[in-house]
Design a protein around this motif. Structure first.
Motif, PDB file in Angstrom:
ATOM      1  N   LEU B 364       0.745  -1.149  -0.113  1.00 50.79           N
ATOM      2  CA  LEU B 364      -0.044  -0.189  -0.082  1.00 50.79           C
ATOM      3  C   LEU B 364       0.778   1.300  -0.182  1.00 50.79           C
ATOM      4  CD1 LEU B 364      -3.023  -0.998   2.406  1.00 50.79           C
ATOM      5  CD2 LEU B 364      -2.879  -1.115  -0.144  1.00 50.79           C
ATOM      6  N   ALA B 367       1.846   1.884  -3.355  1.00 54.36           N
ATOM      7  CA  ALA B 367       0.690   2.170  -4.361  1.00 54.36           C
ATOM      8  C   ALA B 367       0.339   3.844  -3.825  1.00 54.36           C
ATOM      9  CB  ALA B 367      -0.659   1.450  -3.753  1.00 54.36           C
ATOM     10  N   GLY B 368       0.813   4.316  -2.755  1.00 49.48           N
ATOM     11  CA  GLY B 368       0.755   5.770  -2.070  1.00 49.48           C
ATOM     12  C   GLY B 368      -0.583   5.894  -1.147  1.00 49.48           C
ATOM     13  N   VAL B 369      -0.924   4.804  -0.477  1.00 52.02           N
ATOM     14  CA  VAL B 369      -1.993   5.037   0.300  1.00 52.02           C
ATOM     15  C   VAL B 369      -1.572   5.725   1.691  1.00 52.02           C
ATOM     16  CG1 VAL B 369      -3.839   3.806   1.449  1.00 52.02           C
ATOM     17  CG2 VAL B 369      -3.398   3.079  -0.810  1.00 52.02           C
ATOM     18  N   PHE B 375       3.046   7.614   0.627  1.00 56.00           N
ATOM     19  CA  PHE B 375       2.578   8.543   0.302  1.00 56.00           C
ATOM     20  C   PHE B 375       2.937   9.889   0.464  1.00 56.00           C
ATOM     21  CE2 PHE B 375      -0.418  11.853   2.344  1.00 56.00           C
ATOM     22  CZ  PHE B 375      -1.202  12.049   1.036  1.00 56.00           C
ATOM     23  N   VAL B 393       2.358  16.412 -13.278  1.00 56.64           N
ATOM     24  CA  VAL B 393       1.797  16.072 -11.934  1.00 56.64           C
ATOM     25  C   VAL B 393       0.662  15.132 -12.311  1.00 56.64           C
ATOM     26  CG1 VAL B 393       0.797  16.668  -9.923  1.00 56.64           C
ATOM     27  CG2 VAL B 393       2.815  17.499 -10.708  1.00 56.64           C
ATOM     28  N   ILE B 394      -0.284  15.724 -13.268  1.00 53.20           N
ATOM     29  CA  ILE B 394      -1.599  15.041 -13.690  1.00 53.20           C
ATOM     30  C   ILE B 394      -1.623  13.685 -14.115  1.00 53.20           C
ATOM     31  CG2 ILE B 394      -3.640  15.079 -14.941  1.00 53.20           C
ATOM     32  CD1 ILE B 394      -3.608  18.196 -14.464  1.00 53.20           C
ATOM     33  N   VAL B 397      -0.469  11.535 -11.554  1.00 55.09           N
ATOM     34  CA  VAL B 397      -1.473  10.930 -10.616  1.00 55.09           C
ATOM     35  C   VAL B 397      -2.255  10.033 -11.506  1.00 55.09           C
ATOM     36  CG1 VAL B 397      -3.692  11.635  -9.840  1.00 55.09           C
ATOM     37  CG2 VAL B 397      -1.634  12.978  -9.205  1.00 55.09           C
ATOM     38  N   SER B 400      -0.496   6.883 -10.769  1.00 55.58           N
ATOM     39  CA  SER B 400      -0.661   6.337  -9.775  1.00 55.58           C
ATOM     40  C   SER B 400      -2.207   5.213  -9.793  1.00 55.58           C
ATOM     41  CB  SER B 400      -0.868   7.272  -8.458  1.00 55.58           C
ATOM     42  OG  SER B 400       0.270   8.160  -8.555  1.00 55.58           O
ATOM     43  N   GLY B 401      -3.237   5.980 -10.340  1.00 59.26           N
ATOM     44  CA  GLY B 401      -4.240   5.442 -10.307  1.00 59.26           C
ATOM     45  C   GLY B 401      -3.990   3.828 -10.877  1.00 59.26           C
ATOM     46  N   VAL B 404      -2.509   1.211  -8.885  1.00 59.37           N
ATOM     47  CA  VAL B 404      -3.171   0.528  -7.797  1.00 59.37           C
ATOM     48  C   VAL B 404      -3.724  -0.645  -8.182  1.00 59.37           C
ATOM     49  CG1 VAL B 404      -5.407   1.022  -6.393  1.00 59.37           C
ATOM     50  CG2 VAL B 404      -4.040   2.854  -6.846  1.00 59.37           C
ATOM     51  N   PHE B 405      -3.921  -0.556  -9.496  1.00 64.65           N
ATOM     52  CA  PHE B 405      -4.651  -2.136 -10.163  1.00 64.65           C
ATOM     53  C   PHE B 405      -3.627  -3.240  -9.585  1.00 64.65           C
ATOM     54  CE2 PHE B 405      -5.503  -5.030 -13.488  1.00 64.65           C
ATOM     55  CZ  PHE B 405      -6.916  -5.046 -13.119  1.00 64.65           C
ATOM     56  N   LEU B 408      -3.001  -3.683  -5.865  1.00 69.89           N
ATOM     57  CA  LEU B 408      -4.268  -4.015  -5.288  1.00 69.89           C
ATOM     58  C   LEU B 408      -4.288  -5.778  -5.697  1.00 69.89           C
ATOM     59  CD1 LEU B 408      -6.580  -3.355  -3.390  1.00 69.89           C
ATOM     60  CD2 LEU B 408      -7.815  -3.262  -5.575  1.00 69.89           C
ATOM     61  N   ARG B 409      -3.953  -6.073  -6.561  1.00 67.29           N
ATOM     62  CA  ARG B 409      -4.140  -7.359  -7.072  1.00 67.29           C
ATOM     63  C   ARG B 409      -3.300  -8.416  -6.390  1.00 67.29           C
ATOM     64  NH1 ARG B 409      -2.618  -8.910 -12.952  1.00 67.29           N
ATOM     65  NH2 ARG B 409      -0.868  -8.806 -12.020  1.00 67.29           N
TER      66      ARG B 409
END
Lengths: 479, 451
Positions: B364, B367-369, B375, B393-394, B397, B400-401, B404-405, B408-409
């Motif tokens: 995590l 993932a940057g949580v 984070f 930066v966008i 970001v 980063s989204g 997560v995939f 998280l897997r």
């Protein structure tokens, strides 16, 4: 400090408690936190701001760690504590409650939620906001139904990406502000263009969490595959974070963009109200039905918040409390049906009211509360919201009004199909004492608030006045 | 400076200690040497002085924090990998002393004030790494990794030297301070400088594994022994990125328009290549390799910003990243599965809750949580870049989204409650428990460090 630290302490205790008694440890933890929050309420006068934590140092990028509450914050804190207690109470006799991890996760979730509602610093808010995602994900992942993987993945990524948009907004604000303390962020004056993008970032995060149409696609699946406690946490508490976030962060921080965006949000809310209600009418899966009902109800609240006048906001807060309680009751009823009938399909149920009269009575009571009959808290809440929306535009008011009709259709239809008719099961064991107590407390609060809604209005009123003033006072800088 | 000598000497002593055939002595030497080194380096923070009157190396405050982090990571890696090293008793000394020699090079790369010293540091760092990458001699993949790393690394070094020569040709000096003065005056030969800087940048990006120079990374990461992979991802990356930051952000700052455009493009490429390739990985170390590529992309955003804060932002970022990677690598050592499949982690988090806890924390954090170190690192790097490069930066970001995939897997596999019965009961040794505990603490707390 003890207000939000207690759940964390009890979560740690739950991790080492003996397995046979861990359900009581969890419940005691929630009850103690609830009592502590009541003590805070007793010592609180609605027009004050109470600081819980304000260290005099900050991190290099402006994180100040400030925590505190005003009327709105404390209201949400009490709501969180009451709802968590009810969730643990309703699960008390189930096997899920005998897991150490389950109790610890629910309490961790409570800790995260209390942090969200008491954070007075943008990054703190974000941290707690994300912190709540982990326990709810694990609860649903470990104790959910067999087909849970895909919906949960969708849920996590959806909400995480939305939150990243909010983080971008905070980053943009950080370039104008010396720290992320709430007051500093409020003082930032944005140009209309910047404010628009900042608000869009917040809106994306909140719209996904609420969820508003068209960001709702994760919600019915996730609600369906989660265990009862997970669904309750999601619907009764987690989405309230987003509604609270709109009132506390999104609108006061970027009021300059209100004029541009409020029309859009209200429209989306209205589409959600009708669309989700229509889908709910056609559902045969009872848990899915209540999931869509939830989308329909919160769409109305979100639209009301965007009006940002005192009546609508007060209505929104009454409705926040009401929706939490009703959702809790409905999902508890749905779960009792699912457990004892072995299916979620309404058409395979029937005649339950005859077999289990107590359950029939309490389910009916919650169903009526969901339809917002007078004397329940939903009535006054929806009345204030619809009145506000009607003043905004009569068409919007008309569309909002359909929620009363459509809500009655899908709720009562679900009740009728599942509870009346010829019994389809041999036996249906009636409510256990803890389920009965849960229903009783839910209905008690709903009735008290329905008869005396002024209690909530007086409690959150002064803070709402302050917030509304700050928004009205914001000047738009012309570029 | 004295820390450098201590590390090097403890490496030599460790090598000779191996003759006693008691691996524990080698370990003790290395740990004592590293602890003394860290102590001396912390001392340097309070009393900045130079032991030797040589202007090729200097340890100011920035260098000190990076050195301390690099030494701490090496210490964690040696302690966490001890159970692996001692399996081949006759080679324990070599493994550990090679890591210490490589660390010496890393410290030179961190403390350099002279391009010449930088080159020497890079070579001292790299050559032991080539050996370590191929140290599983009977394993084909490991040999491939060693060879591949050596060839491509040698090639990159050649380009670096070539670039240094061009820069020297344009400015007439190797010394960083003189270099920055000359560049500030603007008297340097433009085209010569441009070619030189681009070549140097290419070889730097090669070392940290950024696209389009990343092709070695997945093969080398997955072929090398796990513990060497961990060292590459944490210490080598830290030294490489800090050297990059020092040279580009502070020395090449006056000519930033020569290189910032190219770096911008390569960061975007690195992030997308790393994250999109990681989506389909089924092997743990390849996943880690692609994740490290994407992390190099995020980290490279710090040197883009010409500001004093960049140094600290990058440090926080790399510290969070290092703790997470080391924790994951130690867990992979404990799982000890030759096939290295992600599936072999199935259910270990449920069966072994404490290991599961550390695993979840580190993934995590990657993932940057919040509120984990990853984070804060990401936030500080991103937010400092936001004012100058909002688009970058966008994009970061968005990446980063995507990230997560796959993170998280991996979490879902490790925490899976199905087939928990088949999941192995893991038995980490005391040292590994210690390393995991330190990593967990680091992940939870290091984000709050302020200097």
């Amino acid at each position: 400090m003890e207000l939000f630290a207690l759940p964390l302490v009890f979560a740690l205790i739950a991790l080492v408690a003996p397995k046979s008694k861990v359900n009581y440890v969890g419940l005691i933890g929630a009850v103690v936190s609830m009592v502590v929050s009541f003590i805070h309420v007793a010592n609180f006068s609605p027009d004050q701001y109470v600081s819980l934590f304000a260290p005099d140092f900050m991190l290099s990028f402006g994180l100040t760690f400030k925590m505190g509450y005003d009327g709105i914050g404390l209201f949400m804190v009490v709501l969180t504590n009451v709802i968590t207690t009810l969730i643990l109470l309703s699960n008390l006799n189930r096997e899920i409650a005998h897991n150490r991890a389950f109790n610890a996760l629910v309490l961790l979730m409570q800790f995260g939620l209390l942090g969200v509602f008491t954070a007075r610093d943008g990054i703190m808010f974000y941290i707690f906001w994300e912190l709540t995602l982990v326990p709810i994900f694990l609860i649903s992942y470990w104790y959910g139904s067999a087909d849970r993987k895909k919906p949960l993945m969708k849920f996590f990524i959806y909400t995480f990406v939305g939150s990243l948009a909010m983080l971008l907004s905070f980053m943009a604000l950080g370039t104008y502000s010396s720290s992320f303390a709430y007051e500093d962020l409020l003082a930032v004056q944005l140009t209309a263009k910047t404010a628009f993008w900042v608000m869009c970032g917040f809106f994306l995060a909140f719209a996904i969490k609420i969820p508003l149409f068209p960001f709702h696609t994760w919600q019915p699946d996730t609600y369906t595959v989660s265990p009862m406690a997970g669904t309750m946490l999601l619907s009764a508490l987690m989405l309230k974070m987003a509604l609270y976030g709109m009132v506390r962060w999104m609108i006061p921080i970027a009021p300059e963009a209100m004029d541009t965006l409020s029309c859009l949000v209200i429209t989306l809310g209205m589409i959600g109200v009708v669309y989700a209600a229509v889908i709910a009418i056609k559902q045969s899966d009872i848990k899915r039905l209540f999931a869509f009902a939830s989308i329909s109800h919160v769409g109305l609240i979100a639209a009301g918040i965007m009006l940002f006048n005192k009546d609508a906001l007060a209505g929104a807060f009454i409705q926040i409390a009401n929706h939490s309680l009703v959702a809790l009751g409905l999902f508890l009823a749905a779960d009792i049906l699912e457990r004892r009938m072995g299916t979620r399909n309404m058409y395979e149920m029937g005649g339950v009211a005859k077999l289990a009269p107590k359950f029939g009575f309490w389910f009916a009571a919650v169903a009526f509360a969901s339809v917002s009959v007078p004397l329940t808290s939903g009535f006054i809440g929806e009345f204030l919201l619809i009145k506000g929306l009607y003043n905004y535009s009569w068409i919007v008011g008309l569309v909002a009004g359909t929620t009363l009709v459509l809500g009655a259709v899908y709720t009562l239809r679900a009740y009728q199909i599942s509870m009346f008719g010829a019994p389809k099961a041999e036996a249906f064991s009636d409510l256990t004492w803890n389920e009965m107590l849960t229903f009783f407390i839910i209905m008690l609060i709903i009735l008290v608030l329905g008869i005396y809604p002024q209690a909530i209005i007086d409690f959150v009123g002064p803070s709402l006045d302050l917030t509304i003033e700050s928004v009205k006072g914001a000047k738009v800088i012309v570029q | 400076m004295d820390a450098l000598i201590v590390i090097f000497v403890s490496g030599i002593v460790a090598m000779f200690m191996a003759m006693t055939h008691k691996p524990i002595l080698v370990l003790a030497t290395a740990l004592i040497g590293l602890s003394v080194g860290i102590g001396l380096m912390v001392n340097q923070w309070y009393n900045p002085y130079l032991l030797f009157d040589y202007n090729g190396l200097a340890f100011g405050r920035g260098e000190v924090i990076y050195s301390v982090a690099a030494m701490t990571f090496s210490l964690l890696i040696i302690a966490g990998g001890y159970s692996y090293f001692k399996r081949e008793t006759e080679h324990t000394g070599e493994y550990i002393s090679l890591i210490l020699f490589s660390l010496t090079g890393a410290l030179c790369m961190i403390g350099y004030t002279d391009l010449f010293m930088f080159f020497i540091g890079l070579e001292i760092l790299s050559i032991p790494m080539y050996v370590l990458a191929g140290s599983k001699k009977k394993n084909l993949q490991s040999s491939e990794a060693g060879l591949k790393y050596f060839f491509t690394g040698a090639f990159a070094t050649g380009i670096l030297l070539f670039g240094t020569a061009w820069v020297y040709g344009a400015t007439g000096t190797f010394d960083l301070r003189e270099l920055s003065n000359i560049l500030a005056e603007g008297t340097a030969n433009g085209p010569l400088l441009f070619v030189g800087i681009l070549m140097m940048m290419a070889s730097f990006l090669f070392k940290v594994g950024a696209a389009p120079f990343h092709f070695w990374a997945p093969d080398v990461y997955s072929g090398s022994p796990n513990i060497v992979t961990g060292y590459m991802a944490s210490v080598v990356k830290m030294a490489g990125l800090y050297a990059f930051l020092k040279l580009f952000t502070y020395v090449f700052a006056p000519v930033s328009d020569l290189w910032s455009g190219a770096l911008f493009g390569m960061i975007v490429l690195t992030m997308f290549v790393g994250n999109l390739s990681a989506l389909r990985q089924t092997k743990f170390k390849r996943l880690l390799a692609y994740s490290s590529i994407s992390n190099a992309g995020y980290a490279l955003m710090a040197p883009m910003i010409i500001s004093d804060a960049s140094l600290f932002n990058l440090w926080i970022y790399l510290v969070g990243y290092g703790f997470a990677v080391i924790a994951l690598i130690v867990i992979s050592l404990i799982v000890n599965d030759e096939s290295d499949d992600i599936e072999s982690y199935k259910g270990i988090g449920r069966k072994n809750p404490w290991i599961g806890f550390v695993l979840v924390l580190s993934v995590l954090s990657l993932a940057g949580v919040p509120p984990l170190a990853g984070f804060f690192g990401k936030y500080m790097v991103f937010s400092s870049a936001f004012a100058t490069y909002p688009i970058l930066v966008i994009l970061a970001v968005i990446n980063s989204g995507i990230g997560v995939f796959y993170y998280l897997r991996f979490v879902m596999v490790a925490l899976s409650s199905e087939d928990v019965e088949q999941a192995p009961v893991l038995k980490p040794c005391v040292l590994q428990w210690g390393v995991l505990a330190i990593c967990a603490l680091g992940l939870l707390l290091s984000g709050y460090i302020t200097l």
